[in-house]
Design a protein around this motif. Structure first.
Motif, mmCIF file in Angstrom:
data_model
loop_
_atom_site.group_PDB
_atom_site.id
_atom_site.type_symbol
_atom_site.label_atom_id
_atom_site.label_comp_id
_atom_site.label_asym_id
_atom_site.label_seq_id
_atom_site.Cartn_x
_atom_site.Cartn_y
_atom_site.Cartn_z
ATOM 1 N N GLU A 206 48.178 35.402 46.789
ATOM 2 C CA GLU A 206 47.743 35.838 48.121
ATOM 3 C C GLU A 206 46.863 37.079 48.001
ATOM 4 O O GLU A 206 47.099 37.923 47.144
ATOM 5 N N ASN A 207 45.869 37.183 48.864
ATOM 6 C CA ASN A 207 45.074 38.407 48.946
ATOM 7 C C ASN A 207 45.833 39.402 49.812
ATOM 8 O O ASN A 207 46.659 39.024 50.640
ATOM 9 N N LYS B 148 45.254 42.547 52.486
ATOM 10 C CA LYS B 148 44.288 43.269 53.317
ATOM 11 C C LYS B 148 45.015 44.373 54.068
ATOM 12 O O LYS B 148 46.010 44.119 54.743
ATOM 13 N N SER C 219 40.551 45.498 50.984
ATOM 14 C CA SER C 219 41.208 44.256 50.591
ATOM 15 C C SER C 219 41.271 44.142 49.072
ATOM 16 O O SER C 219 40.306 44.445 48.376
ATOM 17 N N ILE D 93 41.445 41.367 46.423
ATOM 18 C CA ILE D 93 41.085 39.958 46.428
ATOM 19 C C ILE D 93 41.209 39.383 45.026
ATOM 20 O O ILE D 93 40.685 39.955 44.060
ATOM 21 N N ARG E 192 40.274 36.499 42.351
ATOM 22 C CA ARG E 192 39.136 35.617 42.129
ATOM 23 C C ARG E 192 39.311 34.920 40.794
ATOM 24 O O ARG E 192 39.684 35.544 39.803
ATOM 25 N N THR F 79 40.000 42.156 42.421
ATOM 26 C CA THR F 79 38.940 43.068 42.833
ATOM 27 C C THR F 79 39.381 43.793 44.105
ATOM 28 O O THR F 79 40.256 43.317 44.832
ATOM 29 N N ARG G 264 37.817 45.554 47.605
ATOM 30 C CA ARG G 264 36.651 45.745 48.463
ATOM 31 C C ARG G 264 37.054 46.705 49.573
ATOM 32 O O ARG G 264 37.926 46.403 50.393
#
Length: 99
Positions: free
Chosen positions: A46-47, A49, A55, A57, A59, A84, A86
């Protein structure tokens, strides 16, 4: 909080202790619970946020060919999952305003 350097778990707990009024033990426990929850979510794919912050993330990167910069020999790089971050627009604006 430190002016320069690295923000640590202890710094976060100390800030909770001072600003919210939690005991040092409760503040440290809360920081650990939040970080554990985030790590568990990420490990499940799961990401994460956090509104106004950013967030985290996940990948998936495919297999590719890399090159050893010293010898020039091509080496296959295995597919892998990377994490990552962001930053939110609000965070970016705060960082630019602070510099």
């Amino acid at each position: 909080m430190p002016v320069a350097g690295t923000l640590t778990r202890a710094d976060l707990a100390e800030s909770l202790h001072r600003e919210v009024g939690l005991s040092r033990a409760d503040a440290a426990r809360l920081v650990e619970q939040i970080l554990t929850h985030m790590c568990e979510a990420l490990s499940k794919g799961e990401n994460v946020k956090i509104s106004g912050f950013g967030s985290f993330i996940l990948r998936d990167k495919g297999e590719r060919v890399g090159r050893n910069p010293k010898t020039g020999v091509e080496v296959p790089i295995a597919p892998r999952r990377v994490l990552t971050f962001r930053a939110s627009q609000m965070m970016r604006d705060r960082i630019v305003a602070g510099s």
